[in-house]
Each structure stands twice: as C-alpha cells, then as structure tokens.
Write an enzyme that holds these catalytic residues in place. Structure first.
Site, PDB file in Angstrom:
ATOM      1  N   HIS A  72       0.840  -1.199   0.000  1.00 26.15           N
ATOM      2  CA  HIS A  72       0.000   0.000   0.000  1.00 26.15           C
ATOM      3  C   HIS A  72       0.876   1.250   0.000  1.00 26.15           C
ATOM      4  CE1 HIS A  72       0.780   0.902   4.249  1.00 26.15           C
ATOM      5  NE2 HIS A  72       0.457  -0.333   4.565  1.00 26.15           N
ATOM      6  N   CYS A  94       3.235  -4.523   6.819  1.00 27.50           N
ATOM      7  CA  CYS A  94       2.925  -4.379   5.402  1.00 27.50           C
ATOM      8  C   CYS A  94       4.145  -3.905   4.618  1.00 27.50           C
ATOM      9  CB  CYS A  94       1.775  -3.400   5.208  1.00 27.50           C
ATOM     10  SG  CYS A  94       0.159  -4.070   5.639  1.00 27.50           S
TER      11      CYS A  94
END
Length: 442
Positions: free
Chosen positions: A386, A402
């Site tokens: 992301h 992440c």
C-alpha cells in the site's frame, strides 16, 4: 503499516485491539465467504424472471462500499464492493434466497441485491471510470495530520465545538479531507469517513515526488544497472576507498548508475560513474531473481518480488523485470507480528483505500490511525502492499508488517496487478477468471 481498522466510527479511539494484523470493517466484510452454508451445493436459484421495466439500463448504488457477491444468493462468496451513487450495468436478473427483490448481474460473477439499488434509465458508467482516480502525486485525497494537542471529530457540522464529540483524535493521526466549510469564521473539514474536524487542529501531509524506475526491455538480464541513494548526503570518492579524494556527493533518493561493487579494507564500495564510488551501505540496489514455481513464465504472467535485505521491490512479466522501486517492510524480528512474512502468496483483495490503526492493541506504547490509506493490495492475510504518505523512510524497515510504497509507486502497481477493479467498484477479490498476482517476499 500492517494493521487495519476494526473499530466503530462513532466510538472514541481508546478501544482495545488484538495483536496485528487487524482487519478493517471493509476488509472484514470481504472475508465473508458464505461460511454459514454447510453444503458446497448452491441453493435453489430461480431462472431468469420477469424482464426489467422498459428503459431501465442501470442500477444506482445506494450506499458506500455496497457488497458485490459472486452468486445470486445471500451468503455467497464476496467479489468486491461498489461505490456510492455509481450506475452499474444490468446484464441479467435472478430470484434467489436472501433478497426480497431480485439479484441483478452487474458483471461476470458479480451480483447485487435489488433492495440495495435504485433501478434507473441513466446510462451506466464508462468502462474506464474509476471510483478513485489516479493523481499526479499518487494521493487520492488531501491528507492531514492531527496536531500536537489532538482534536475531536463530529458526525454533524452544527455540533462541532458545541456538542459532545463522536471521536477523539490523538496527535499524529491522519485523516483524508474531502470538503471544507466556514462556520462563523472558523474552517472545518469533512473527512472521507464522514466526520467534521476543526481545520485549525490539522496540518497538511506533504506529497513525495519519489517514484521507482521503469525497466527497458533491453536492460541486462543478470543485473539491474541502477540504484538509489539511501542517506541524505552520500560522499562520492575517486577510488573505492574512504581515503580517496572526495568528488562531491549525491542526495537521498537520487537514482545513480550501478556498474560494479568492490570489497576494500573490510568495506564495500559501488562504482556509479567514471572515478566515482560511494559506500555500498549508503545506497540500495535491487537484484534480479528467478520466478517462483507459482508463476506461469511461458505466458509472461505478472508477479512481484520483495527483497527484505535490500528493501526493494521488482515487478516482472515472466522472467523480464519491468519496474523496480524502494519499499519499507516490517520492523519486527522474523516471526513476530510486525515482521513482513517471507513466502509466496497471491493478492487476495484489492481496495482503493482502507483505514489502518492499532487502536485495539492493549499493549501498544503508542497508538496510530491512518484513514484511507491508498492503493491497498492484501496478499498474506492482513499484510499487503500500500501507499504510505506519513513517512519518507523507503529503503529501510519501518512498517508494522505491510510493504510500504511511495504513493506514486503504490498507484502504479495497483493498476498493473490483478484482480482488476471494474468500473465503479471500490474493492475486488479474485475469481477463477481473474486470479490475483503472485507476490513473493524473500
């Protein structure tokens, strides 16, 4: 970032959490795959029923992130979600359990209950329409950070600074502002989460111009001929030695050629030009790697390789690298909740944006909340790729698990990978006809 919101918008933010990764309301909904149905056999579904009224060509979605199902019955596997007020095409109509009206086919393996839409004569969206548009800086909204004194958020504009707040925002929290209004001389912003916040308590996020490198088809097959400077000011030496003559410096994120590397006196130096060397520790060089067995090399299948050691990402089509950039992966030790897990997976969910936080982590020493994190692609449970607008540490570990990307790079990869997000949708899950892109972390 590697944790995703799970709290209610109407509560204060001192909720409790479990260990990451965490799932947002939107993401949790995408995980619902009909577990309540014990049998693998589909329920009874009526054949095509009475035709739609004459002139009806589209279905207007009546709520944000409207669930889209893979089959025309309640509890069917999720295929994604649709944007508020978008007009989607209608291809077929079926009666099915769980819907008072009829189920409407709005695309391949994509159904929505008639109760959740308004039938319309309005033409449906163009195939090129996107619920969230690409932007010049990779940021789909104007993002702001809550200042050092914190702030409060309200569901109704008339209640701001007067009534009881619906949410408490702590210093450093980030919000996406989509509208501003002035009331009695004071400016207030409406977040994408439908909360009003005094603008005096917010400071704007600065866009980052950094973006990765497109790789030409004639690039060397064994080594990528470029790297990026990692430190604010990297000294350039005339020889591969810190004792050599200094030949200026290179700035952070600057792309430089990569010619060779030498070990001298226990240190490594990289040649970036004629009589120009820098310490290898002060740059990041992406490496070429063979595809995992899951990739159909003969078909030129797209896949992504994340290298933890170099904190780089390389995107491939078959064996050919097409794009490379810097990333920030999880800062925890391997095997911990905040480490990016090694292994090979496929993207199982794509969301234009998702709220991410750790507000239910009772053991957290510091709470964070980032609203509408852009270009989210989950590949290992709650771990995904992301965009990150809250830091500039790309090339070093930083996240809560992440794979953080500069916004422009996250945007670029979002529209390159599969599954495709159809026109008017806000999220998509793979299907047998549109599988998720392979992501390997090594």
């Amino acid at each position: 970032m590697g944790a995703v919101m799970g709290g209610s918008r109407g509560q204060t933010l001192r909720a409790t959490r479990h260990a990451p990764p965490f799932l947002s309301f939107t993401l949790a909904a995408l995980l619902v795959t009909g577990h309540a149905r014990a049998s693998n056999e589909p329920p009874w579904v009526a054949p095509e029923t009475e035709p739609l009224p004459q002139g009806i060509v589209s279905a207007r979605i009546l709520k944000a992130d409207q669930p889209i199902l893979a089959s025309p019955w309640e509890g069917a596997q999720r295929r994604g979600s649709a944007a508020l007020d978008v007009h989607l095409p209608i291809f077929a109509v079926r009666r099915g359990p769980g819907c008072k009206g009829r189920f409407l086919s709005i695309g391949p393996l994509a159904w929505v209950c008639e109760d959740a839409v308004e039938l319309a004569e309005t033409p449906f969206v163009n195939a090129a329409y996107r619920a969230i548009r690409e932007t010049a800086d990779g940021l789909p909204f104007r993002y702001y950070f809550v200042g050092p004194d914190g702030s409060f958020a309200y569901k109704k504009l008339h209640a701001v600074d007067i009534g009881a707040p619906d949410m408490q925002l702590e210093p450093g929290f980030a919000v996406a502002i989509v509208e501003e209004r002035v009331v009695e001389g004071a400016r207030y912003g409406r977040s994408h989460n439908e909360l009003w916040i005094p603008m005096r308590d917010l400071g704007p996020a600065r866009p980052l111009a950094f973006r990765g490198e497109e790789i030409k088809p004639d690039a060397p097959a064994d080594v990528l001929p470029f790297a990026w400077i990692l430190v604010d000011k990297a000294k350039v030496f005339s020889t591969p030695s810190a004792l050599g003559k200094t030949e200026g410096s290179r700035a952070r994120f600057e792309r430089v050629p990569f010619f060779e590397e030498k070990h001298v006196g226990g240190a490594r130096f990289t040649r970036i030009g004629e009589n120009a060397w820098v310490r290898s520790s002060e740059l990041r060089h992406p490496t070429i790697a063979p595809p995992p067995p899951e990739v159909d090399v003969a078909a030129g299948e797209k896949w992504i390789d994340v290298e933890l050691e170099s904190q780089t990402l390389v995107a491939y089509e078959g064996k050919r690298p097409v794009f490379a950039t810097l990333v920030s992966t999880g800062k925890g030790r391997e095997g911990t909740a905040t480490a990016t897990p090694r292994g090979t997976s496929r993207i199982w969910a794509k969301l234009f944006t998702s709220n991410m936080d750790n507000l239910e982590d009772e053991g957290a020493t510091r709470y964070y909340r980032m609203e509408d994190v852009p270009w989210v692609q989950f590949f290992a449970k709650g771990v995904g790729l992301h965009g990150a607008f809250w830091h500039r540490s790309f090339g070093t570990v930083r996240s809560h698990g992440c794979v953080n990307l500069a916004p422009l790079d996250a945007q670029r990869l979002f529209f390159w990978t599969t599954p495709r997000v159809p026109a008017g949708w806000t999220a998509a899950l793979p299907s047998t006809h549109d599988v998720g892109t392979v992501v390997r972390v090594r």
